[in-house]
Scaffold this active site. Structure first.
Site, PDB file in Angstrom:
ATOM      1  N   TYR A 134      11.989 -38.496  24.120  1.00 49.51           N
ATOM      2  CA  TYR A 134      12.296 -38.131  25.494  1.00 49.51           C
ATOM      3  C   TYR A 134      12.494 -39.444  26.245  1.00 49.51           C
ATOM      4  O   TYR A 134      11.550 -40.048  26.748  1.00 49.51           O
ATOM      5  CB  TYR A 134      11.176 -37.284  26.093  1.00 49.51           C
ATOM      6  CG  TYR A 134      11.387 -36.917  27.551  1.00 49.51           C
ATOM      7  CD1 TYR A 134      12.647 -36.606  28.033  1.00 49.51           C
ATOM      8  CD2 TYR A 134      10.324 -36.876  28.434  1.00 49.51           C
ATOM      9  CE1 TYR A 134      12.848 -36.276  29.357  1.00 49.51           C
ATOM     10  CE2 TYR A 134      10.498 -36.529  29.771  1.00 49.51           C
ATOM     11  CZ  TYR A 134      11.762 -36.232  30.223  1.00 49.51           C
ATOM     12  OH  TYR A 134      11.958 -35.907  31.542  1.00 49.51           O
TER      13      TYR A 134
ATOM     14  N   ASP B  23      16.167 -35.510  24.212  1.00 48.96           N
ATOM     15  CA  ASP B  23      16.806 -35.740  25.500  1.00 48.96           C
ATOM     16  C   ASP B  23      16.894 -37.251  25.662  1.00 48.96           C
ATOM     17  O   ASP B  23      15.925 -37.901  26.033  1.00 48.96           O
ATOM     18  CB  ASP B  23      15.968 -35.098  26.607  1.00 48.96           C
ATOM     19  CG  ASP B  23      16.513 -35.380  27.996  1.00 48.96           C
ATOM     20  OD1 ASP B  23      17.529 -36.094  28.114  1.00 48.96           O
ATOM     21  OD2 ASP B  23      15.904 -34.906  28.973  1.00 48.96           O
TER      22      ASP B  23
ATOM     23  N   HIS C 247      17.647 -27.283  30.297  1.00 49.69           N
ATOM     24  CA  HIS C 247      18.336 -27.735  29.094  1.00 49.69           C
ATOM     25  C   HIS C 247      18.470 -26.550  28.140  1.00 49.69           C
ATOM     26  O   HIS C 247      17.700 -25.590  28.208  1.00 49.69           O
ATOM     27  CB  HIS C 247      17.542 -28.821  28.365  1.00 49.69           C
ATOM     28  CG  HIS C 247      17.370 -30.093  29.128  1.00 49.69           C
ATOM     29  ND1 HIS C 247      17.974 -31.276  28.760  1.00 49.69           N
ATOM     30  CD2 HIS C 247      16.622 -30.384  30.223  1.00 49.69           C
ATOM     31  CE1 HIS C 247      17.619 -32.237  29.595  1.00 49.69           C
ATOM     32  NE2 HIS C 247      16.803 -31.720  30.501  1.00 49.69           N
TER      33      HIS C 247
END
EC number: 3.1.11.2
Length: 251
Positions: A105, A144, A242
């Site tokens: 992340y 991500d 998302h």
């Protein structure tokens, strides 16, 4: 072998929006999460047949990653071994005999790009870390990564040029990461596919208009290219801002 990555933007909220049903439906061999926003003991997920690995941020309700896998790894590493970047629960690495799996992340540069310098340092350290792994065996990287690499990867590139996730600096660093020996698996299969996004702002009905960004990825070290089978974006799955992304690979 199927791998899924999903920024759930708060796992406890996602569970209330059919996360477990989606998890079972996708039936992945590896299921990687970002932005779990959890501390240890705040959730008890019953996922029969899966080993669970969690990395929590020191700050409560912030960041965090997890990997659920059907196959127990040889080893598990949390973070990169750099104190500055390892307090926010952003990275997990699983080692297997033939490959490493990394979920990340990546830090957002923030409003007014207040964290751009921190993000730049992360990007450099992350590239070096992945390079060290790739020198030993194949590497798959998902998560991500908080950057839309090219203009094709977001709906409104002109108005977002200098916005967090689409600055020249962030895009250049992502180019350098790929050049160091990694492939963007979605673009490998679909180099010219447009309007394929994985994140939409909750504001202004962005998802209804498909005004999104592709910032969630599966990367593979170049030695694995011949084993790639497909890459997918599950834009029809809700429960977060998302959507899940997928890699199918023969290993």
């Amino acid at each position: 072998m199927k791998l899924i990555s999903w920024n759930v933007n708060g796992l406890r909220a996602a569970v209330k929006h059919d996360f477990v049903a989606t998890f079972n439906q996708l039936n992945a061999d590896f299921f990687c999460l970002q932005e779990t926003k959890l501390q240890a003991g705040q959730i008890d997920l019953d996922l029969p047949g899966y080993h669970q690995y969690w990395n929590y941020a020191e700050k409560k309700g912030y960041s965090g990653t997890a990997i659920f896998t059907k196959t127990k790894p040889l080893s598990v590493t949390y973070g990169m071994g750099i104190d500055e970047y390892d307090t926010e629960g952003r990275l997990i690495t699983l080692e297997y005999p033939a490959f490493y799996l990394v979920t990340s992340y990546t830090p957002n540069s923030g409003q007014q790009l207040k964290r751009l310098d921190f993000r730049s340092g992360w990007d450099n350290a992350f590239k070096n870390y992945l390079g060290q792994l790739a020198a030993k065996k194949g590497v798959m990287v998902c998560g991500d990564l908080n950057v839309a690499h090219e203009k094709i990867d977001l709906k409104n590139p002109q108005s977002n040029h200098h916005a967090a996730g689409f600055t020249d600096q962030e895009r250049h660093q992502f180019t350098k990461l790929l050049a160091s020996g990694f492939t963007d698996t979605f673009r490998h299969f679909y180099p010219d596919e447009t309007e394929q996004y994985s994140w939409w702002s909750y504001r202004f009905g962005a998802r209804d208009r498909n005004a999104g960004w592709r910032i969630d990825y599966f990367l593979a070290s170049n030695g694995l290219i011949d084993q790639l089978q497909d890459a997918k974006i599950h834009s029809d799955i809700f429960g977060s801002d998302h959507c899940p992304v997928e890699l199918d690979i023969s290993l």
